[in-house]
Design an enzyme around this catalytic site. Structure first.
Site, PDB file in Angstrom:
ATOM      1  N   LYS A   1      -4.160 -32.199  -4.816  1.00 55.41           N
ATOM      2  CA  LYS A   1      -2.735 -31.856  -4.732  1.00 55.41           C
ATOM      3  C   LYS A   1      -2.259 -31.932  -3.290  1.00 55.41           C
ATOM      4  CE  LYS A   1      -0.209 -28.189  -4.301  1.00 55.41           C
ATOM      5  NZ  LYS A   1       0.901 -28.783  -3.540  1.00 55.41           N
TER       6      LYS A   1
ATOM      7  N   SER B   1      -2.708 -22.550   5.265  1.00 55.42           N
ATOM      8  CA  SER B   1      -2.532 -21.312   6.023  1.00 55.42           C
ATOM      9  C   SER B   1      -3.547 -20.249   5.598  1.00 55.42           C
ATOM     10  CB  SER B   1      -1.116 -20.779   5.804  1.00 55.42           C
ATOM     11  OG  SER B   1      -0.922 -20.507   4.434  1.00 55.42           O
ATOM     12  N   THR B   2      -3.832 -19.335   6.487  1.00 55.34           N
ATOM     13  CA  THR B   2      -4.753 -18.232   6.183  1.00 55.34           C
ATOM     14  C   THR B   2      -4.196 -17.377   5.053  1.00 55.34           C
ATOM     15  OG1 THR B   2      -5.742 -18.228   8.373  1.00 55.34           O
ATOM     16  CG2 THR B   2      -5.792 -16.130   7.182  1.00 55.34           C
ATOM     17  N   GLU B   3      -2.870 -17.197   5.057  1.00 58.36           N
ATOM     18  CA  GLU B   3      -2.225 -16.400   4.018  1.00 58.36           C
ATOM     19  C   GLU B   3      -2.511 -16.977   2.627  1.00 58.36           C
ATOM     20  OE1 GLU B   3       1.910 -16.707   4.714  1.00 58.36           O
ATOM     21  OE2 GLU B   3       2.439 -15.441   3.013  1.00 58.36           O
TER      22      GLU B   3
ATOM     23  N   GLU C   1     -10.341 -24.143   4.949  1.00 56.62           N
ATOM     24  CA  GLU C   1     -10.106 -24.499   6.356  1.00 56.62           C
ATOM     25  C   GLU C   1      -8.698 -24.014   6.673  1.00 56.62           C
ATOM     26  OE1 GLU C   1      -8.669 -25.692   9.316  1.00 56.62           O
ATOM     27  OE2 GLU C   1      -8.648 -27.771   8.600  1.00 56.62           O
TER      28      GLU C   1
ATOM     29  N   CYS D   1      -4.012 -27.344  13.113  1.00 61.20           N
ATOM     30  CA  CYS D   1      -4.667 -26.037  12.962  1.00 61.20           C
ATOM     31  C   CYS D   1      -5.484 -25.688  14.209  1.00 61.20           C
ATOM     32  CB  CYS D   1      -5.498 -25.985  11.692  1.00 61.20           C
ATOM     33  SG  CYS D   1      -6.581 -27.383  11.530  1.00 61.20           S
TER      34      CYS D   1
END
Ligand code: ADP
Length: 505
Positions: free
Chosen positions: A203, A257-259, A278, A312
């Site tokens: 995706k 994103s970490t979120e 990642e 990143c």
């Protein structure tokens, strides 16, 4: 008049090949065919340099996710793919790399038009990087090994044991990728999965699906069996979430994103899917007092402004020793001011817009919060007048470690500059972040470098360079930058299961 008002040039017309692509109506790639979404809804695709809609892609529904996962499962278990020799998989992946090379110009242009990065950058970084990543991974298809070992099992009298391990593909893999390197991220995900013999449902990010669709066409042209690679476009909260929760998926590989990584990790727990993440970063650029300052200025500018800072591993926290701080900040600010903003297809452009209006607002919001917290905007700090999503390269000084701009990932062309005094304190300052993706150290002092590198809690440490990756070099994060490694031999830990075989002989 503000100089920047006149500085954003119009986006040039696309080439005939890209114009032809944009006239097609993208569909979903499921089971080797391009099909409509069951939802019949579409996601608009914008040119971030102009804010204009250039295409639209299907908004894949949960029913489409079911179809794609079923196709990937079928291809994993039956048909030509599981029967193929590793050398045949290698040849197919290599063929794909050749098709990428043959269509390099179109891919670079499409990437530029959809993401905003310059076509020049896409053609020297993204497209050859994608080709080379597939090439490197093609070679691994024939090199995945187990091992034999001499067993010490005490069995019944006269019975011996022959024991060995083998690596087998992990199965159906859901791969969810971000918008900053849309095509290259396809290769980072698909390359090792295909080399290992997995099947995939990929995706792309809703903002940047176009090169993934074009890659899907090339995957069919290369001759991959139906269902080995399926491509679903759609939003993260719907299509992505349905994919992660799907019980037919064995592994989720995510970059973003970490979120969202935390949401995905939780969602994958129900069926104990294998997960590799990642995620974000807030990478330090550490300049020791003896560093070559010419090199540092260019390097620190590249560390934060490459890809409009949407990287990143962006070097977003600059730490310069007090002896060189002023010179480094001045040099970096001059470099920032000299960068020519513009649309990606204009050969004179050096830095494109951010990917979306949302991202532009987010980055400008961070700059404002820095201002309010007392940071000094040394240069940049605003958007030029344009319908595109531009933000001027920005250097913030007089920052404190507790400020939001220092603590949180901005994901834009914004660097915060901090001064340090003592070589013994720098590792602690650099590590004062929830992230641990990357760092760079700038110095000619070999001993100082070697003493510092082991103290830095990050998955990659560059020395006298920043943001360089290699398909052979493992890539991934410490701490909240994620887990699992991509690239190199290490990535096959993510895409294989290790089976022990014990035979009584
Ligand atoms: P950004 O915040 O920088 O846009 P995200 O981490 O949100 O990056 O997006 C990276 C990828 O994750 C995109 O393909 C996006 O569609 C997808 N995504 C976002 N939210 C979810 C979710 N809840 N579940 C699965 N995928 C998601």
């Amino acid at each position: 008049m503000n100089a920047s008002l006149a500085s954003i040039a119009p986006q040039p017309e696309p080439s005939a090949a890209v114009a032809r692509f944009l006239k097609r109506t993208p569909k979903l790639l499921i089971g080797g065919e391009w099909v409509e979404s069951k939802s019949h809804k579409r996601v608009p695709v914008m040119d971030p340099a102009t804010g204009r809609e250039i295409s639209s892609v299907p908004d894949a529904s949960a029913a489409d996710v079911d179809r794609a996962v079923a196709a990937a499962r079928q291809a994993f278990e039956k048909g030509p793919w599981p029967e193929m020799l590793p050398a045949q998989r290698e040849a197919l992946i290599w063929k794909l790399s050749e098709l990428i090379e043959r269509n390099a110009d179109e891919l670079a242009e499409l990437e530029s038009l959809n993401n905003g990065k310059t076509k020049f950058m896409a053609s020297i970084v993204d497209v050859p990087g994608t080709r080379d990543y597939f090439r490197y991974m093609a070679g691994w298809a024939t090199k995945i090994e187990g091992s034999t070992f001499n067993s010490s099992i005490h069995g019944p009298p006269g019975v011996k044991f022959h024991t060995y391990t083998q690596r087998e593909p992990v199965g159906v893999v859901a791969q969810i990728i971000p918008w900053n390197f849309p095509l290259a991220m396809c290769s980072w995900k698909l390359g090792p999965a295909l080399a290992a013999g997995c099947t995939c449902v990929l995706k792309p990010a809703e903002q940047t699906p176009l090169t993934a669709i074009r890659l899907g066409e090339l995957i069919l042209e290369a001759g991959f069996p139906p269902g080995v690679v399926n491509i679903l476009t759609g939003y993260g909260e719907t299509t992505g979430a349905a994919l992660v929760a799907h019980p037919g998926v064995d592994k989720v590989a995510f970059t973003g994103s970490t979120e969202v990584g935390k949401i995905i990790n939780k969602a994958a727990t129900d069926t104990l899917k294998r997960v590799s993440l990642e995620l974000g970063g807030k990478s330090p650029v550490i300049v020791l007092p003896d560093a070559d300052l010419n090199m540092v200025v260019g390097g620190a500018a590249n560390a934060i402004f490459f890809n409009s800072g949407q990287v990143c591993t962006a070097g977003s926290r600059l730490f310069a020793h007090r002896k060189v701080f002023d010179q480094v900040v001045e040099g970096l600010s001059n470099a920032a001011q000299a960068i020519r903003l513009g649309p990606g297809l204009d050969p004179k452009t050096e830095m494109g817009p951010l990917v979306s209006k949302e991202q532009q607002d987010r980055v400008l919001g961070y700059i404002d919060s820095g201002r309010k917290d007392g940071a000094k905007v040394v240069t940049g700090g605003e958007a030029p007048a344009s319908a595109g999503y531009f933000v001027k390269p920005t250097v913030l000084a007089n920052v404190r470690p507790d400020m939001k701009v220092v603590r949180e990932e901005i994901f834009g062309p914004v660097v915060v500059a901090q001064r340090f005094e003592d070589l013994d304190e720098i590792a602690a300052l650099a590590n004062d972040t929830p992230y641990g993706l990357a760092a760079s150290v700038w110095s000619k002092d070999v001993s100082a470098v070697h003493r510092l590198v082991p103290k830095i809690r990050a998955g990659t440490v560059w020395v006298n360079c920043h943001n360089f990756v290699d398909p052979a070099m493992p890539f991934g994060g410490f701490k909240q930058s994620g887990f699992g490694r991509e690239a190199g031999r290490a990535v096959f830990e993510q895409y294989t299961e290790l089976k022990s075989v014990c035979i009584a002989i």
